[in-house]
Write an enzyme that holds these catalytic residues in place. Sequence first.
Site, mmCIF file in Angstrom:
data_model
loop_
_atom_site.group_PDB
_atom_site.id
_atom_site.type_symbol
_atom_site.label_atom_id
_atom_site.label_comp_id
_atom_site.label_asym_id
_atom_site.label_seq_id
_atom_site.Cartn_x
_atom_site.Cartn_y
_atom_site.Cartn_z
ATOM 1 N N HIS A 130 88.895 58.375 70.694
ATOM 2 C CA HIS A 130 88.061 57.819 71.761
ATOM 3 C C HIS A 130 86.784 58.650 71.952
ATOM 4 C CE1 HIS A 130 87.438 55.730 75.702
ATOM 5 N NE2 HIS A 130 86.873 56.890 76.023
ATOM 6 N N GLU A 131 86.940 59.958 72.103
ATOM 7 C CA GLU A 131 85.760 60.798 72.376
ATOM 8 C C GLU A 131 84.805 60.852 71.182
ATOM 9 O OE1 GLU A 131 85.068 61.345 75.332
ATOM 10 O OE2 GLU A 131 87.057 61.092 76.201
ATOM 11 N N HIS A 134 82.610 57.849 71.193
ATOM 12 C CA HIS A 134 81.410 57.958 72.042
ATOM 13 C C HIS A 134 80.276 58.659 71.306
ATOM 14 C CE1 HIS A 134 83.008 56.189 75.597
ATOM 15 N NE2 HIS A 134 83.851 57.180 75.896
ATOM 16 N N HIS A 140 82.519 52.215 76.434
ATOM 17 C CA HIS A 140 83.863 51.739 76.770
ATOM 18 C C HIS A 140 83.966 50.248 76.454
ATOM 19 C CE1 HIS A 140 84.441 55.348 79.590
ATOM 20 N NE2 HIS A 140 85.079 55.544 78.455
ATOM 21 N N CYS A 141 85.128 49.858 75.946
ATOM 22 C CA CYS A 141 85.388 48.492 75.500
ATOM 23 C C CYS A 141 86.247 47.775 76.539
ATOM 24 C CB CYS A 141 86.105 48.548 74.146
ATOM 25 S SG CYS A 141 86.499 46.939 73.444
ATOM 26 N N CYS A 146 92.034 48.270 72.665
ATOM 27 C CA CYS A 146 91.103 49.067 71.852
ATOM 28 C C CYS A 146 91.134 50.525 72.306
ATOM 29 C CB CYS A 146 89.690 48.513 71.976
ATOM 30 S SG CYS A 146 88.444 49.455 71.050
ATOM 31 N N CYS A 165 89.025 48.104 68.032
ATOM 32 C CA CYS A 165 89.100 46.656 67.889
ATOM 33 C C CYS A 165 88.030 46.225 66.870
ATOM 34 C CB CYS A 165 88.861 45.970 69.239
ATOM 35 S SG CYS A 165 87.170 46.136 69.878
ATOM 36 N N CYS A 168 84.318 46.912 68.018
ATOM 37 C CA CYS A 168 83.917 48.327 67.989
ATOM 38 C C CYS A 168 83.839 48.833 66.544
ATOM 39 C CB CYS A 168 84.892 49.169 68.806
ATOM 40 S SG CYS A 168 84.757 48.910 70.597
#
Length: 173
Positions: A130-131, A134, A140-141, A146, A165, A168
Amino acid sequence: MLVDIVPVGDVPANIKRQASDGLRSVYDCEVNVHEPQSIPNGAYDSNRNQYGAEEFIKLASRVGDGEKNIAVTTKDLFYRRRNYVFGLAYLDGNGSVVSTYRLQTSSDGGFSNKDAGEIFGDRVRKEIVHEIGHTLGLEHCDNNRCVMNFSPTVREVDVKEQSLCGSCQRQVL
């Protein structure tokens, strides 16, 4: 792409392994794990009994020499007025941080030690991916499956997949 993992403080080997595995599987990147670093001076806030996430990002950016750098710590992190954060990254930046402190929680009760270990490992991988997402420009989705979905609690982290997903994924190609 090369991602440098910068352990800060005493970070167990299984956490470093989970972080590396998550990054390799989702971003198909090279991963380099640095030697452990000391907690950054000035990061600890005695009024909160927590550590400022931004100081860890600065450290990762200084120490890491990858295209993307992520600090990993077991310390409890905060950012501005938020009570805590699992991680923090600047959009399109090269530094980020993940804390495992709140990814192990009493809500894991009722699972065997093996199951709890697997759940914890899944959470670490998801937050690392996640990080770094970014830092690659992903916001953010809205898709709650996701890995880029905003997850303020471990229960919401648990709902997410360990991957991006389709929407993304197309943004990072």
